[in-house]
Design an enzyme around this catalytic site. Structure first.
Site, short mmCIF file in Angstrom:
data_model
loop_
_atom_site.label_atom_id
_atom_site.label_comp_id
_atom_site.label_asym_id
_atom_site.label_seq_id
_atom_site.Cartn_x
_atom_site.Cartn_y
_atom_site.Cartn_z
CB CYS A 13 -0.90 0.04 1.23
SG CYS A 13 -1.80 -1.45 1.61
CG ASP B 174 -4.77 -3.28 8.98
OD1 ASP B 174 -3.87 -2.61 9.52
OD2 ASP B 174 -5.97 -3.10 9.21
CB CYS C 248 -2.04 1.15 4.87
SG CYS C 248 -1.37 -0.49 4.60
CG ASP C 249 -6.88 -1.65 5.97
OD1 ASP C 249 -6.61 -1.49 4.77
OD2 ASP C 249 -7.29 -2.72 6.43
CB SER D 105 -10.35 -7.53 7.41
OG SER D 105 -10.15 -7.19 6.06
#
Length: 580
Positions: free
Chosen positions: A63, A95, A136-137, A485
């Site tokens: 990411c 993650d 990224c998350d 997730s």
């Protein structure tokens, strides 16, 4: 009698370099100007507005590896637009690599660290505006939270998703890797076959390709007006991203030099937040959105909880068929017009507030006027939805008085009643699941994994994927105070509030107790007599941690709030920074 003095209108012209003047004007700032020159600036650049450009580039995940070309393009757009770009970086956590071990506790923590670190730099350096670039998350909500906290002219750029790979003649999403572990345990494939798949589907840098946590957050940034419409679905590898980054940064500078508007708190309003929930619902987005939207509201001094989201989720139809709730990936959506196609379909059905601002200052309804119609396959019209309600459902009941969340996108079964099989941690549950030491019809309960109890509220993709991979995604349920997730599917209930470590009802569940989940009715019930629950509550005491907390764990556990309010770590207010 003396007449009261009438307030006079403020005729002071907006100053785009108002904040940064404190570090560069006056005799006392001669040392400051010296240091600015030593960074490569000339006097003309020093006089321009300073724009912080923060990114999460690094090698911790694919990411983050795709970001630098977009960072450079955004900086160029700032310079062309009349500003001076000031680049800096912040942390990022993978993650994927943090799954299934203690490292996952730091994923949600990183959201707060990102927001705090950006605030520290922005306040210390007195920058006038902010560009944030991440994929990224937790980098996306962390950067957005910092923007709202600072309330300076801001732009968010999503780094983009990776391209989907191929294995044995078919397109394979990386989610299959997690579910493949369960298939190995079930004897359907060998470990060597799974490893081969993992080699074959390697493609490009970028976030995981689907409407997972990263894709969902990118969609939220678009509809709120932090990002250019249609930008989040462009793959990370496409050079088009650089053109978008440059043009968006030029637009930010036009905003800065005009009047600074729209500011983040012009965007994060009740209407804006409801729009964000609608997009999550319509696209089958991640349950993590129910953590991040209350946290964004909190930064703006607003209260926006699971209860506030529940009504929007119920009234909004599912219009997009995106992974994991459907077969399509965001790149396919991008090819037919991107998130704006979903937004226009929602607006046509009166499921969206059109009178909110976008990045370029237009109202959302005006910006969507010429957007293409749904294709009928990836996105449907509001008159022909995939589902009459959204892809997420808020559950309530005596097991979750303050709410819990389930993702129903892609599910064929919405209810289950069965005996509880209780685990005190994710690790204990995963060991039992790997050994297939559970029965169809069980309700697996994983507790002590909430924001405080973890601490850190672990994501449980490995657990949920193992269950799906073993073929039991529709016949076994999971209930936890942890989180999931965006790739999670199956009968999985998370974010149970209050959490077990704080004495929530989840702490009172015993093996064999019957639990009923009914997503069609929005209920989560522990079928135990209230008098018996009262006896258990009176005898309950907090579980002792295996070892004392220290460092960031200790600080986080002391400060973090409950999941239904975003798991935030400070009191929040509309006045946390000097307004523009």
């Amino acid at each position: 009698m003396t007449q009261p003095t009438q307030p006079q209108p403020d005729t002071t012209a907006y100053d785009p370099a108002r904040r940064s003047k404190i570090v560069k004007h006056g005799l006392e700032r001669a040392p400051h100007r010296w240091q600015l020159r030593t960074t490569g600036l000339d006097d003309a650049a020093i006089q321009q507005p300073f724009v912080g450009v923060v990114h999460t580039y690094g090698e911790v995940s694919p990411c983050s590896q795709s970001l630098l070309p977009q960072v450079q393009a955004a900086k160029l757009g700032i310079e062309v637009g009349g500003g001076t770009a000031r680049e800096f970086s912040t942390v990022s956590v993978s993650d994927v690599l943090s799954q299934q071990h203690d490292g996952m506790r730091y994923s949600l923590m990183s959201r707060e660290i990102i927001a705090d670190s950006v605030e520290v730099v922005m306040k210390a350096q007195s920058y006038d505006a902010l560009v944030g670039i991440g994929a990224c998350d937790k980098t996306i909500p962390g950067l957005l939270m910092a923007m709202v906290r600072m309330n300076v002219p801001s732009l968010f750029l999503h780094g983009g998703q990776m391209l989907v790979g191929w294995h044995q003649g078919e397109q394979v999403n990386p989610l299959r890797m997690f579910e493949g572990v369960g298939r190995v345990h079930a004897g359907e494939i060998s470990a060597a076959q799974l490893e081969d798949m993992g080699r074959n589907i390697v493609t490009t840098s970028g976030a995981c390709p689907g409407q997972f946590s990263s894709g969902t957050a990118g969609s939220i940034a678009e509809v709120l007006g932090f990002s250019p419409l249609g930008s989040s679905g462009i793959p990370a590898a496409f050079s088009q991203r650089q053109a978008v980054a440059r043009r968006a940064a030029e637009q930010l500078m036009a905003n800065v030099l005009r009047d600074g508007r729209p500011l983040p708190r012009d965007l994060v309003t009740r209407k804006g937040l409801e729009n964000a929930v609608a997009v999550v619902a319509a696209t089958g987005g991640s349950t993590n959105a129910t953590l991040h939207l209350p946290a964004l509201a909190h930064e703006a001094g607003l209260s926006f909880t699971l209860a506030d989201m529940q009504e929007v989720l119920q009234r909004t139809p599912t219009l997009a068929s995106l992974m994991p709730g459907g077969p399509h990936v965001p790149y396919e959506l991008h090819r037919i017009g991107g998130i704006p196609v979903v937004l226009k379909a929602l607006l046509d059905g009166d499921f969206l507030h059109g009178d909110v601002p976008t990045l370029d200052g237009r109202l959302l309804q005006d910006a969507l006027r010429d957007v293409a119609a749904p294709d009928g396959t990836i996105v449907r019209a509001h008159t022909d939805p995939f589902r009459a309600s959204g892809g997420l459902v808020v559950l309530r009941g005596n097991l979750a008085p303050d709410g819990a969340v389930i993702k129903i996108a892609g599910l064929t079964r919405l209810e289950l009643e069965g005996p509880a099989r209780v685990f005190e941690s994710e690790a204990d549950a995963l060991q039992a699941i790997s050994a297939r030491a559970y029965e169809e019809g069980d309700v697996l309960v994983i507790r002590n994994e909430g924001p405080h109890g973890g601490p850190g509220m672990r994501e449980m993709l490995s657990v949920t994927s193992a269950i799906v991979g073993q073929g039991r995604g529709q016949t076994v349920a999971l209930v936890t105070d942890g989180r999931f997730s965006g790739g999670t599917r199956g009968l999985c209930v998370g974010h149970v509030s209050p959490e077990a470590s704080q004495g929530g009802p989840l702490a009172l569940v015993r093996n064999g107790d019957r639990i009923r989940i009914d997503a069609s009715q929005g209920s989560l019930a522990l079928l135990v007599d209230e008098s018996e629950l009262a006896r258990r509550k009176a005898a309950w005491s907090a579980r002792q941690r295996p070892e004392p907390l220290s460092g960031v764990d200790e600080k986080y556990a002391r400060l973090v709030g409950q999941a239904d309010r975003g798991a935030v770590t400070h009191s929040g207010a509309a006045g946390t920074s000097t307004p523009v």
